[in-house]
Every structure is written in structure tokens, then in C-alpha cells.
Design a protein around this motif. Sequence first.
Motif, mmCIF file in Angstrom:
data_model
loop_
_atom_site.group_PDB
_atom_site.id
_atom_site.type_symbol
_atom_site.label_atom_id
_atom_site.label_comp_id
_atom_site.label_asym_id
_atom_site.label_seq_id
_atom_site.Cartn_x
_atom_site.Cartn_y
_atom_site.Cartn_z
ATOM 1 N N ILE A 177 51.198 18.685 -10.535
ATOM 2 C CA ILE A 177 51.718 17.657 -9.626
ATOM 3 C C ILE A 177 52.078 18.277 -8.282
ATOM 4 C CG2 ILE A 177 53.662 16.129 -9.195
ATOM 5 C CD1 ILE A 177 53.721 15.551 -12.156
ATOM 6 N N VAL A 178 52.820 19.392 -8.333
ATOM 7 C CA VAL A 178 53.234 20.011 -7.066
ATOM 8 C C VAL A 178 52.003 20.384 -6.251
ATOM 9 C CG1 VAL A 178 54.390 21.974 -6.058
ATOM 10 C CG2 VAL A 178 55.411 20.824 -7.988
ATOM 11 N N LEU A 179 51.007 21.012 -6.920
ATOM 12 C CA LEU A 179 49.792 21.406 -6.215
ATOM 13 C C LEU A 179 49.061 20.195 -5.661
ATOM 14 C CD1 LEU A 179 48.226 24.219 -8.367
ATOM 15 C CD2 LEU A 179 49.083 24.379 -6.064
ATOM 16 N N SER A 180 48.881 19.151 -6.507
ATOM 17 C CA SER A 180 48.096 17.986 -6.088
ATOM 18 C C SER A 180 48.686 17.376 -4.841
ATOM 19 C CB SER A 180 48.080 16.919 -7.174
ATOM 20 O OG SER A 180 47.412 17.349 -8.284
ATOM 21 N N ILE A 181 49.984 17.103 -4.896
ATOM 22 C CA ILE A 181 50.593 16.378 -3.792
ATOM 23 C C ILE A 181 50.556 17.228 -2.527
ATOM 24 C CG2 ILE A 181 52.696 15.280 -3.018
ATOM 25 C CD1 ILE A 181 53.378 14.661 -5.813
ATOM 26 N N THR A 182 50.937 18.507 -2.658
ATOM 27 C CA THR A 182 51.071 19.332 -1.455
ATOM 28 C C THR A 182 49.709 19.664 -0.850
ATOM 29 O OG1 THR A 182 52.879 20.332 -2.676
ATOM 30 C CG2 THR A 182 52.325 21.293 -0.567
ATOM 31 N N VAL A 183 48.815 20.220 -1.676
ATOM 32 C CA VAL A 183 47.529 20.652 -1.139
ATOM 33 C C VAL A 183 46.766 19.473 -0.551
ATOM 34 C CG1 VAL A 183 45.322 21.653 -1.762
ATOM 35 C CG2 VAL A 183 47.405 22.609 -2.691
ATOM 36 N N ALA A 184 46.743 18.345 -1.283
ATOM 37 C CA ALA A 184 45.991 17.198 -0.788
ATOM 38 C C ALA A 184 46.574 16.690 0.514
ATOM 39 C CB ALA A 184 45.984 16.096 -1.841
ATOM 40 N N LEU A 242 61.324 18.371 -8.853
ATOM 41 C CA LEU A 242 59.971 17.827 -8.694
ATOM 42 C C LEU A 242 60.009 16.572 -7.842
ATOM 43 C CD1 LEU A 242 57.071 18.105 -9.553
ATOM 44 C CD2 LEU A 242 57.574 16.756 -11.546
ATOM 45 N N VAL A 243 60.965 15.674 -8.132
ATOM 46 C CA VAL A 243 61.065 14.438 -7.359
ATOM 47 C C VAL A 243 61.386 14.753 -5.904
ATOM 48 C CG1 VAL A 243 62.409 12.339 -7.079
ATOM 49 C CG2 VAL A 243 61.664 13.021 -9.322
ATOM 50 N N PHE A 244 62.209 15.789 -5.698
ATOM 51 C CA PHE A 244 62.553 16.161 -4.323
ATOM 52 C C PHE A 244 61.311 16.636 -3.569
ATOM 53 C CE2 PHE A 244 64.217 19.266 -1.231
ATOM 54 C CZ PHE A 244 64.941 18.384 -0.455
ATOM 55 N N ILE A 245 60.490 17.470 -4.247
ATOM 56 C CA ILE A 245 59.262 17.948 -3.593
ATOM 57 C C ILE A 245 58.357 16.766 -3.264
ATOM 58 C CG2 ILE A 245 57.195 19.320 -3.937
ATOM 59 C CD1 ILE A 245 58.850 21.138 -5.735
ATOM 60 N N ALA A 287 47.124 10.399 -6.813
ATOM 61 C CA ALA A 287 46.997 10.741 -8.233
ATOM 62 C C ALA A 287 48.122 11.649 -8.669
ATOM 63 C CB ALA A 287 45.647 11.401 -8.491
ATOM 64 N N GLY A 288 48.530 12.544 -7.773
ATOM 65 C CA GLY A 288 49.662 13.403 -8.086
ATOM 66 C C GLY A 288 50.920 12.579 -8.308
ATOM 67 N N TYR A 289 51.121 11.554 -7.465
ATOM 68 C CA TYR A 289 52.289 10.693 -7.662
ATOM 69 C C TYR A 289 52.211 9.966 -9.006
ATOM 70 C CZ TYR A 289 53.716 11.367 -2.833
ATOM 71 O OH TYR A 289 54.134 11.917 -1.668
ATOM 72 N N ILE A 290 50.980 9.512 -9.365
ATOM 73 C CA ILE A 290 50.836 8.808 -10.644
ATOM 74 C C ILE A 290 51.232 9.725 -11.798
ATOM 75 C CG2 ILE A 290 49.193 7.679 -12.176
ATOM 76 C CD1 ILE A 290 47.695 6.733 -9.780
ATOM 77 N N MET A 291 50.901 11.022 -11.654
ATOM 78 C CA MET A 291 51.241 11.959 -12.723
ATOM 79 C C MET A 291 52.745 12.113 -12.905
ATOM 80 S SD MET A 291 48.592 12.871 -14.197
ATOM 81 C CE MET A 291 47.728 11.390 -13.784
ATOM 82 N N LEU A 292 53.521 11.753 -11.864
ATOM 83 C CA LEU A 292 54.975 11.764 -12.028
ATOM 84 C C LEU A 292 55.398 10.826 -13.150
ATOM 85 C CD1 LEU A 292 56.492 11.672 -8.442
ATOM 86 C CD2 LEU A 292 56.815 13.409 -10.140
ATOM 87 N N ARG A 335 54.267 19.315 -20.291
ATOM 88 C CA ARG A 335 55.125 19.007 -19.139
ATOM 89 C C ARG A 335 55.121 20.159 -18.144
ATOM 90 N NH1 ARG A 335 60.353 15.732 -21.425
ATOM 91 N NH2 ARG A 335 59.556 13.692 -20.851
ATOM 92 N N ALA A 336 55.164 21.411 -18.662
ATOM 93 C CA ALA A 336 55.115 22.566 -17.758
ATOM 94 C C ALA A 336 53.815 22.570 -16.972
ATOM 95 C CB ALA A 336 55.258 23.850 -18.562
ATOM 96 N N MET A 337 52.719 22.237 -17.681
ATOM 97 C CA MET A 337 51.416 22.244 -17.026
ATOM 98 C C MET A 337 51.336 21.153 -15.957
ATOM 99 S SD MET A 337 47.967 22.281 -19.189
ATOM 100 C CE MET A 337 48.131 20.611 -19.719
#
Lengths: 102, 478
Positions: free
Chosen positions: B278-285, B407-410, B307-312, B271-273
Motif C-alpha cells: 500500500i505504501v509503495l503503491s500510493i507513494t510511487v504512483a 499507514l492512514v497518516f501516510i 488501487a492502493g487506497y482500495i487496499m486500505l 497484513r505485513a505484505m
Amino acid sequence: MIQMEYYLIVSTILMFVGIYGFITRRNLLAMLISVELILNSVDINFVVFNRFLFPEQLEGFFFTLFAIGISAAETAVAIAIIINIYRNMKNIQVKNLKNMKW
Amino acid sequence: MDYSGIFTYMHSEIVLIAVIVIAFLYDLFATGERARKAFHPLMCVLMAAVAVVSLWPWPSEGGEVFGGMFTYEPVHAIVKGILAAGAFIVLLQSDVWLSREDTAHKRGEFYILTLSTLLGMYFMIGAGHFLMFFIGLELASVPMACLVAFDKYRHNSAEAGAKFILSALFASGLMLYGISFFYGTAGTLYFSDLPDRITGSPLQIMAMVFFFSGLGFKISLVPFHLWTADTYQGAPTTVTSYLSVVSKGAAAFVLMTILVKVFPAMAEEWRAMLYVVIVLSITVANLFAIRQHNLKRFFAFSSISQAGYIMLAVISGTAFGMTSLIFYVLIYTAANLAAFGVISTVEQHSGGKVDMADYNGLYRTNPKLAIIMTLALFSLGGIPPFAGFFSKFFIFAAAFSEGFKVLVFIALLNTIVSLYYYLLVVKAMFITPNENPVPAFRSDRSTRISLVLCIAGVILLGLVSSVYDGINAFTFGM
């Protein structure tokens, strides 16, 4: 008898030599060879674990056989693509694969 | 030994293999001109049949074949059905491209390769052992490399193929290295036996990180995403849409089942990983998507953030999360295939135009296509009446109920950014004036059918709540 650790040292070195080569090599075939080193280190790992830790079963040996077969198939496809690149641009240097960036 | 399970639990795989054999034989022996013309409709009908057979939840309880190597759960039927439906729509959209002079003689190869990757995903989903999983994964990615490099005489296609196959090889090498340490520490690779023997020792955590990075390449999460944009841009557009939807959906589902079922002892670590990823995927992309001018690259970065959203859903690790993951993949399939259908048909009819500037003023010449694209983008961005809103809502709810509030807020903040760049395309089509827009044209019949299907999905899937309930009924036992 040679202890297990020695085999694991060899396989770890192979693994990281492969990663290093994959990142630093500038020729597609050399990169492919580096990836093959990684896959070979995995094969060594499986066989060693099976032989030393779980000698009564064969799961690791079978995994190695399948991994060898599949990596051969992957290499065949990769070489086919590299040959196609060679036909298109007459060399296989990575620095020429720059049409698409960023 | 009892082999009857092969024909019940593996029925969708067997039907798919039969279709591959039919495609092969037809390609070999039906050489007349009329027979070649009938090839495309035939394959579309067969593919629709595969989708129906896969989706039909026939063996209503789970089981296993080959001593636990291959497992079946009713929820697998839903996922396989969604993937097969996605492949069916991709086949519908492929006709014009496959009728071109340089690809016409390779039509059969396209069908066989596409269906082979689908078969690989089926085996990956049904895997009950890491060996089966690995074989399925490779069966899904090796023919995919051939598909990416399918336009043999186009330099970009070859370049994309090389980047894809080398990254895929490297990723599977890393993943195998991780699996080898699981074997060394646990002594078995069966998914059913592993949870008892996984204790979360440092070696196993390292193995899990290697394994995750291998699978992260396939889903193209952010630290492992560098091949994505180049491959998406260089591959033929039909293949790009297949790559962005079907293979990504399959890999995401498998990642969730493996993390939840096999590694419950290391939940805190993965979960930590996943949190960071997720934060990186959504933001950087999202940030990279803003500066793209080529629509295929644009959708590559859009798909990374999706894909980052799917990881949520994966990070929640509950049955609710599983339902929302499948629901998200279903709606993402409809919306993304609609968008790629428009890109593909515009590209074919305008001589290869895929830049955003080429879409300026599309509404004046091709209003229907512009509206379809707009609806798809609204759904991807998550604007309320469309299905994308509901899928995002469920995904956020799944992660929120497990306590990932920050995480959901980000992710919510990033939805606003994504809305901005999705609307850039809408602005180009409707507002930006253009002296010579893409001339008006009429797409071929199968593309029109596929677009209507996708748009129906975008509008109806969210509003018809029985779809969500239907999926929910199957994921309950997870």
C-alpha cells in the motif's frame, strides 16, 4: 519408485528457468515460450502432489487439465497479437516496442 | 441431483450469457444498414437490463451450486450490479469510436469480448474453488488482451496488447505456482475447506506470496504495476476506462474475500505484505503521476494510487472494510468513467488529442465538458462535497479502527500530493491560456447520457446516505 522430491526439483528448475528466460529474452516468441515453461512446471506440481500425497482424489489432475486448456487459449491470443506486431513493424524484437515508456 | 440452484443462484450469469448469445446472433444475421444502426441502442438496453438483474438482491440468502464450486452471497449481487453498471456506461461511451471506419465492421466483436470479460469477473466473484477462480480470472483477462489490441492498424495498440498479454500470462503462471503449493500442503482447493487446513507454515506463506503477486498484477499494485501505464496509453480509450474501473474493482473485491475467508490463519503475514504494498503503491504512483503529460498515462498512475487506497479496506479485513471497499469501488467507477468519458469524446472530436497541453483553455470552448472533468477530478482527489470524500473517509476509518494509524497518516499525506496533480489538469482547462484550444463540439447522445449518469453519481452517491446503508446491510454477515 522415483520419489516425489525428484519431480519437485524438476518442476522448480523449470519454473525458474522460465522466469529467467522471461526477464532476459529479447524476442517476444522466446518470452512466450519461457512463460509456457512456468505453466508446465505448475502442471507437473499439481500432478505430482495429487499422485503422491492425495492418491484417492482427482482434484489436481483436473486442475492440470484445465490449466493446459486455458494456457493454450492464452497462447493463441498472444501469438495473434505477436503476428499483428510483426505485420506492423516487420520484426518481433522487444527493443522495438519502445513507443511508450515511463 | 438438484439443479434448480443454477437458475436461482446463477441467474445473473445466465442472463449475461443470454445477452452474449444475442449479440453474437445479431452480429451474424442482422446485416442491413438499419439493423446495424440499431445494434448500439439494443446492446445498451440489454446491458442496462443485465445491470438491473444483477443488482436485484433476489435470492436473499446465500447458497452454492455444482457442489460448492460456485457460491452466491447477497453481497455478490451488489458487486456484480456495480460492475455491470460500469460496463453499461462504458458501452454508452463507445459508440463514436465503434462507428469509425476501421472499427465499424468489428462492432459485434467489441460487445462480445466486453461481455465475456464481464462474465469472467462474475465467475471470479462467485468462485468457491480455486479452479473456478482461475477460470474466471482467465476469462476476464484473455478477451481483455484482444480488446487492448483492438485497433489493429495502430502500432501503439499492438504494443500495449503484447505488453498486457505477456504480463498477464506471467502473472497467472506465478499465481498458479502458488495455488499448486496450497494444494500440496492442504489437499483441497475448496474455499470452504481450506481455512481449517491452512496453518501458516513457511511453504504456505511462500505460496500466498506467489498467489498475491499474481493477483497484484491484475489490480496493478506497485511492484507489479509496470504494464499498467503502457497498456492504458496504448489501448483504445474506451477499453482503457473499462480496464481501469471494472476489472480492477472485481479483482480487488475477490482479493479481499479470498484473503479474509481463506487465509485468516495467515492474517499477520498478509497484513505485513499489504502494508508495504500500500505504501509503495500510493507513494510511487503519485510521484510518477506528477510527471505525466499524456492524460491516459496520467490516469493510469492515478488508478494505481487509487488501487492502493482500495487496499486500505482490504488490510482492515472487517465487514466495515468490505462495505467501504464496495462503496469506494462504486464511487471510483462513477468518477473515473466521467473523466474517461470526457477524454474519449475530446479525443474522437479533435483527431486524437490526449495530451494535457491540448486541454489548455478547454473551458472557453467546451465549458460543460470542462466542468464534468473538474467534478470528476475533485471526486477522485477527495474534496468534501463530492462522493470521493466520503468513500476515502470510510476507507480511512476502516483501516484506522484496526489500528493502522501510521499507514492512514501516510495515505492522508499522499492525498495532498494527489490533489496537486489532479488540480494540474483543472488549471490547464481553466487558467492556462491557449491560442487554439480544442474547438467547440457537441457529443453524441449516448455519451451525454453516460456523462450525466456519472456526474449524478459523483454528486449524489456521497450525499444520499441510504446507498452506504444499503451496501452495509448486505456485508454484515461477512
